[in-house]
Design a protein around this motif. Structure first.
Motif, PDB file in Angstrom:
ATOM      1  N   GLY A   1     117.745  72.680 139.789  1.00  0.00           N
ATOM      2  CA  GLY A   1     118.102  71.728 138.742  1.00  0.00           C
ATOM      3  C   GLY A   1     119.590  71.623 138.530  1.00  0.00           C
ATOM      4  N   THR A   2     120.378  71.832 139.592  1.00  0.00           N
ATOM      5  CA  THR A   2     121.852  71.857 139.502  1.00  0.00           C
ATOM      6  C   THR A   2     122.320  72.633 138.264  1.00  0.00           C
ATOM      7  N   GLY A   3     121.852  73.860 138.186  1.00  0.00           N
ATOM      8  CA  GLY A   3     122.277  74.754 137.117  1.00  0.00           C
ATOM      9  C   GLY A   3     121.374  74.784 135.910  1.00  0.00           C
TER      10      GLY A   3
ATOM     11  N   ARG B   1     133.615  81.593 143.251  1.00  0.00           N
ATOM     12  CA  ARG B   1     133.541  80.506 142.269  1.00  0.00           C
ATOM     13  C   ARG B   1     132.102  80.300 141.815  1.00  0.00           C
ATOM     14  N   SER B   2     131.164  80.373 142.754  1.00  0.00           N
ATOM     15  CA  SER B   2     129.763  80.182 142.409  1.00  0.00           C
ATOM     16  C   SER B   2     129.290  81.241 141.415  1.00  0.00           C
ATOM     17  N   LEU B   3     129.658  82.487 141.665  1.00  0.00           N
ATOM     18  CA  LEU B   3     129.249  83.555 140.751  1.00  0.00           C
ATOM     19  C   LEU B   3     129.885  83.389 139.378  1.00  0.00           C
ATOM     20  N   GLU B   4     131.144  83.010 139.360  1.00  0.00           N
ATOM     21  CA  GLU B   4     131.817  82.781 138.079  1.00  0.00           C
ATOM     22  C   GLU B   4     131.114  81.681 137.286  1.00  0.00           C
TER      23      GLU B   4
ATOM     24  N   SER C   1     127.962  80.732 137.642  1.00  0.00           N
ATOM     25  CA  SER C   1     126.622  81.187 137.258  1.00  0.00           C
ATOM     26  C   SER C   1     126.683  82.110 136.049  1.00  0.00           C
ATOM     27  N   LEU C   2     127.692  82.959 136.000  1.00  0.00           N
ATOM     28  CA  LEU C   2     127.864  83.809 134.818  1.00  0.00           C
ATOM     29  C   LEU C   2     128.100  82.965 133.577  1.00  0.00           C
ATOM     30  N   ALA C   3     128.883  81.912 133.714  1.00  0.00           N
ATOM     31  CA  ALA C   3     129.153  81.030 132.569  1.00  0.00           C
ATOM     32  C   ALA C   3     127.886  80.312 132.133  1.00  0.00           C
ATOM     33  N   ARG C   4     127.094  79.836 133.095  1.00  0.00           N
ATOM     34  CA  ARG C   4     125.865  79.103 132.730  1.00  0.00           C
ATOM     35  C   ARG C   4     124.831  80.011 132.073  1.00  0.00           C
TER      36      ARG C   4
ATOM     37  N   GLY D   1     125.500  83.036 130.647  1.00  0.00           N
ATOM     38  CA  GLY D   1     126.032  83.838 129.557  1.00  0.00           C
ATOM     39  C   GLY D   1     125.951  85.331 129.829  1.00  0.00           C
ATOM     40  N   LEU D   2     125.588  85.708 131.037  1.00  0.00           N
ATOM     41  CA  LEU D   2     125.511  87.123 131.397  1.00  0.00           C
ATOM     42  C   LEU D   2     126.887  87.638 131.802  1.00  0.00           C
ATOM     43  N   ASP D   3     127.052  88.963 131.790  1.00  0.00           N
ATOM     44  CA  ASP D   3     128.306  89.545 132.247  1.00  0.00           C
ATOM     45  C   ASP D   3     128.175  90.179 133.621  1.00  0.00           C
ATOM     46  N   ARG D   4     126.949  90.128 134.189  1.00  0.00           N
ATOM     47  CA  ARG D   4     126.720  90.777 135.477  1.00  0.00           C
ATOM     48  C   ARG D   4     125.363  90.347 136.014  1.00  0.00           C
ATOM     49  N   PHE D   5     125.258  90.237 137.337  1.00  0.00           N
ATOM     50  CA  PHE D   5     123.965  90.010 137.972  1.00  0.00           C
ATOM     51  C   PHE D   5     123.517  91.280 138.679  1.00  0.00           C
TER      52      PHE D   5
END
Length: 303
Positions: A49-51, A110-113, A115-118, A120-124
């Motif tokens: 769903g594009t994020g 950039r992708s991980l950054e 995804s973290l923003a979308r 709201g997590l601080d780590r995967f």
């Protein structure tokens, strides 16, 4: 892999609107049903769903009371989301965003950054290289080293690759130090190709195998789609034969499909894909169904 994902996890592709749009309320209810049913592992990706799936999962997790335990979350890299207009690629998703294949080091970071923003997590806890079918050189030469460095630094928990094929996943297991693979649709009652080389390689190397797409996108759950397309007549015929065999033992075909991958010692977790709370609860009930050994023997013979 040191992370215990549990026997079942929830894949969030349907909650990103795969094939059919899903409302925010419906998505949150499905996530809540999974949590209430004991699922703690959730798999997502920018592609879904594009994020949108990442955003919805993040909202759900942020809304959990602090004393309810910890979720385990995996996401993926390889499809970078950028502003623009393009094809939906199976997901209606968020307007104004398109996917760009990018397995470069900068693309991964950039992708991980994002995804973290979308989320709201601080780590995967786990990050997969997503569908690098035509991009082995960049995926193995840039994406994998970038993820391995982040793993070594403790920025992410574990790394792997997720694909709809077994051959390249086997190569990842043999030629890199991945912790896990997510194999979709290639270790099911209809397609056991992952058992030829991939799963034995995982077992030898101590790599966790996560089985996704166990219904082969619907045909093993009463639908007529196979690998995200209309099922060919011969596949429908095989599915109906499997259903007939299961019925002899009073076992629904979807129950056998959910339980089947866990018979292999390399498979640690099966991903459930559901778009509503009712589907989540139904899948968990099916997963708890008793399957007699005689049925497995007959299904093995029928395959």
């Amino acid at each position: 892999m040191k992370i215990d994902l549990g026997p079942y996890g929830l894949g969030t592709a349907p909650l990103g609107g795969l094939f059919t749009p899903v409302s925010e309320e419906q998505a949150q209810e499905a996530l809540a049903a999974a949590w209430d049913g004991g699922i703690r592992y959730f798999d997502t990706a920018p592609h879904y769903g594009t994020g949108l799936a990442e955003e919805r999962l993040g909202r759900f997790l942020r809304g959990l009371p602090a004393n309810t335990g910890k979720a385990i979350v995996s996401t993926k890299v390889g499809r970078l989301l950028v502003t623009g207009q393009g094809e939906e690629d199976g997901f209606p998703g968020r307007e104004g965003h398109v996917r760009v294949r990018d397995y470069s080091r900068d693309g991964v970071l950039r992708s991980l950054e994002d995804s973290l923003a979308r989320t709201g997590l601080d780590r995967f806890d786990l990050v997969f290289i997503h569908d690098p079918d035509d991009h082995w050189e960049q995926a193995a030469g840039e994406a994998y080293p970038a993820l391995a460095e982040l793993r070594d630094q403790g920025v992410i928990g574990a790394i792997g690759a997720g694909m709809n094929q077994a051959e390249m996943l086997t190569r990842f297991v043999r030629e890199t130090d991945v912790d896990a693979v997510l194999v979709a649709g290639r270790y099911t009652l209809l397609d056991r190709s992952a058992a030829v080389e991939l799963l034995p390689a995982c077992e030898r190397r101590g790599v966790a195998a996560i089985a996704g797409g166990v219904f082969n996108s619907g045909v093993l759950a009463g639908g007529t789609t196979y690998d995200y397309d209309a099922a060919p007549p011969e596949v429908l015929t095989r599915a109906r034969e499997l259903e007939r065999v299961c019925a002899k033992y009073g076992v629904p075909l979807p129950a056998a499909a959910l339980r089947f991958p866990q018979r292999h010692p390399a498979v640690t977790t099966v991903l459930i894909g559901a778009r509503s709370a009712a589907e989540v609860r139904e899948d968990l009930e099916l997963a708890a169904a008793a399957v007699p050994g005689e049925l497995w023997e007959e299904l093995d013979h029928a395959s």
